[in-house]
Design a protein around this motif. Structure first.
Motif, short mmCIF file in Angstrom:
data_model
loop_
_atom_site.label_atom_id
_atom_site.label_comp_id
_atom_site.label_asym_id
_atom_site.label_seq_id
_atom_site.Cartn_x
_atom_site.Cartn_y
_atom_site.Cartn_z
N PHE A 141 0.77 -1.13 0.05
CA PHE A 141 0.04 0.08 0.09
C PHE A 141 0.89 1.26 0.07
N PRO A 142 2.05 1.39 0.93
CA PRO A 142 2.66 2.71 0.83
C PRO A 142 3.27 2.68 -0.41
N VAL A 143 3.85 1.77 -1.05
CA VAL A 143 4.68 1.81 -2.42
C VAL A 143 3.74 2.17 -3.29
N SER A 144 2.67 1.75 -3.44
CA SER A 144 1.61 2.03 -4.66
C SER A 144 1.19 3.44 -4.40
N PHE A 145 0.84 3.95 -3.22
CA PHE A 145 0.45 5.10 -2.98
C PHE A 145 1.64 6.37 -3.28
N PHE B 248 4.34 5.96 -5.32
CA PHE B 248 4.76 5.94 -6.72
C PHE B 248 3.52 6.41 -7.47
N GLY B 249 2.11 6.12 -7.32
CA GLY B 249 0.87 6.71 -7.94
C GLY B 249 0.92 8.35 -7.72
N MET B 250 1.07 8.60 -6.47
CA MET B 250 1.32 10.17 -6.34
C MET B 250 2.33 10.93 -7.15
N PHE B 251 3.60 10.19 -7.38
CA PHE B 251 4.57 10.69 -8.23
C PHE B 251 4.11 10.89 -9.59
N PHE B 252 3.57 9.67 -10.02
CA PHE B 252 3.11 9.88 -11.28
C PHE B 252 1.98 10.75 -11.74
N ASN B 253 1.08 10.78 -10.57
CA ASN B 253 0.02 11.56 -11.09
C ASN B 253 0.41 13.35 -11.04
N VAL B 254 1.32 13.54 -10.17
CA VAL B 254 1.70 14.90 -10.19
C VAL B 254 2.57 14.95 -11.28
N LEU B 255 3.40 14.16 -11.79
CA LEU B 255 4.18 14.33 -12.94
C LEU B 255 3.14 14.66 -14.23
N ASN B 256 2.07 13.70 -14.28
CA ASN B 256 1.40 13.83 -15.44
C ASN B 256 0.78 15.37 -15.30
N LEU B 257 0.22 15.72 -14.19
CA LEU B 257 -0.25 16.93 -14.07
C LEU B 257 0.58 18.19 -14.44
N TYR B 258 1.71 17.90 -14.11
CA TYR B 258 2.92 18.94 -14.49
C TYR B 258 2.96 19.16 -16.06
N TRP B 259 3.08 18.01 -16.82
CA TRP B 259 3.15 17.91 -18.14
C TRP B 259 2.04 18.06 -18.87
N PHE B 260 0.69 18.01 -17.99
CA PHE B 260 -0.71 18.52 -18.71
C PHE B 260 -0.52 20.06 -18.72
N ILE B 261 0.08 20.75 -17.65
CA ILE B 261 -0.10 22.22 -17.51
C ILE B 261 0.81 22.69 -18.65
N LYS B 262 1.94 21.94 -18.74
CA LYS B 262 2.83 22.53 -19.89
C LYS B 262 2.06 22.39 -21.47
N ILE B 263 1.58 21.25 -21.63
CA ILE B 263 0.61 21.13 -22.89
C ILE B 263 -0.27 22.25 -23.01
N VAL B 264 -1.22 22.58 -22.10
CA VAL B 264 -2.12 23.47 -22.04
C VAL B 264 -1.46 24.74 -22.70
N LYS B 265 -0.23 25.20 -21.88
CA LYS B 265 0.51 26.33 -22.20
C LYS B 265 0.87 26.53 -23.57
N LYS B 266 1.46 25.48 -24.03
CA LYS B 266 1.78 25.45 -25.36
C LYS B 266 0.64 25.29 -26.45
N ALA B 267 -0.58 24.68 -26.01
CA ALA B 267 -1.85 24.71 -26.72
C ALA B 267 -2.11 26.28 -26.98
N ARG B 268 -2.23 26.86 -25.98
CA ARG B 268 -2.64 28.27 -25.86
C ARG B 268 -1.92 29.10 -26.67
N ARG B 269 -0.47 29.20 -26.70
CA ARG B 269 0.23 29.78 -27.53
C ARG B 269 -0.21 29.63 -28.81
N LYS B 270 -0.17 28.09 -29.31
CA LYS B 270 -0.50 27.80 -30.68
C LYS B 270 -2.03 28.60 -31.21
#
Length: 118
Positions: free
Chosen positions: A73-77, A79-101
């Motif tokens: 449970f702690p390991v899954s939690f 790693f899951g948080m790490f990847f979810n936060v990382l994906n959110l970070y990249w999504f914010i960058k994608i939204v900024k890029k889309a906005r500029r385009k």
């Protein structure tokens, strides 16, 4: 289920292709953003949340304790948080890029490199 996060990868792989028309390139970039959002921001985090909830409820049951190590449970939690936060970070960058385009600050074919300094 976590392989579902890779659904946006084919779109990403052809983003740098310069032989597509501007319309085809824009559709590809929109497909990338849409699949990234739906899979990595909505579906997979929801599935992870259900998994964490189920593990939390079943942690004290004898069957769970027999089948799974105590650190699952702690390991899954973590790693899951790490990847979810990382994906959110990249999504914010994608939204900024889309906005500029979309605002015309960048052309559709311009700025498709992997490095981003803006």
């Amino acid at each position: 289920p976590m392989l579902l996060m890779e659904a946006s990868t084919p779109f990403l792989a052809i983003v740098k292709a310069d032989f597509f028309s501007e319309t085809a390139s824009l559709l590809n970039q929109m497909g990338f953003a849409l699949t990234f959002f739906s899979c990595r921001i909505v579906i997979v985090p929801y599935m992870w949340l259900i998994l964490m909830w189920t593990m939390m409820e079943q942690k004290s049951s004898p069957r769970y304790q027999e089948c799974f190590p105590s650190y699952l449970f702690p390991v899954s939690f973590i790693f899951g948080m790490f990847f979810n936060v990382l994906n959110l970070y990249w999504f914010i960058k994608i939204v900024k890029k889309a906005r500029r385009k979309l605002l015309g600050i960048e052309k559709v074919h311009h700025g498709n490199e992997l490095n981003e300094n803006k």
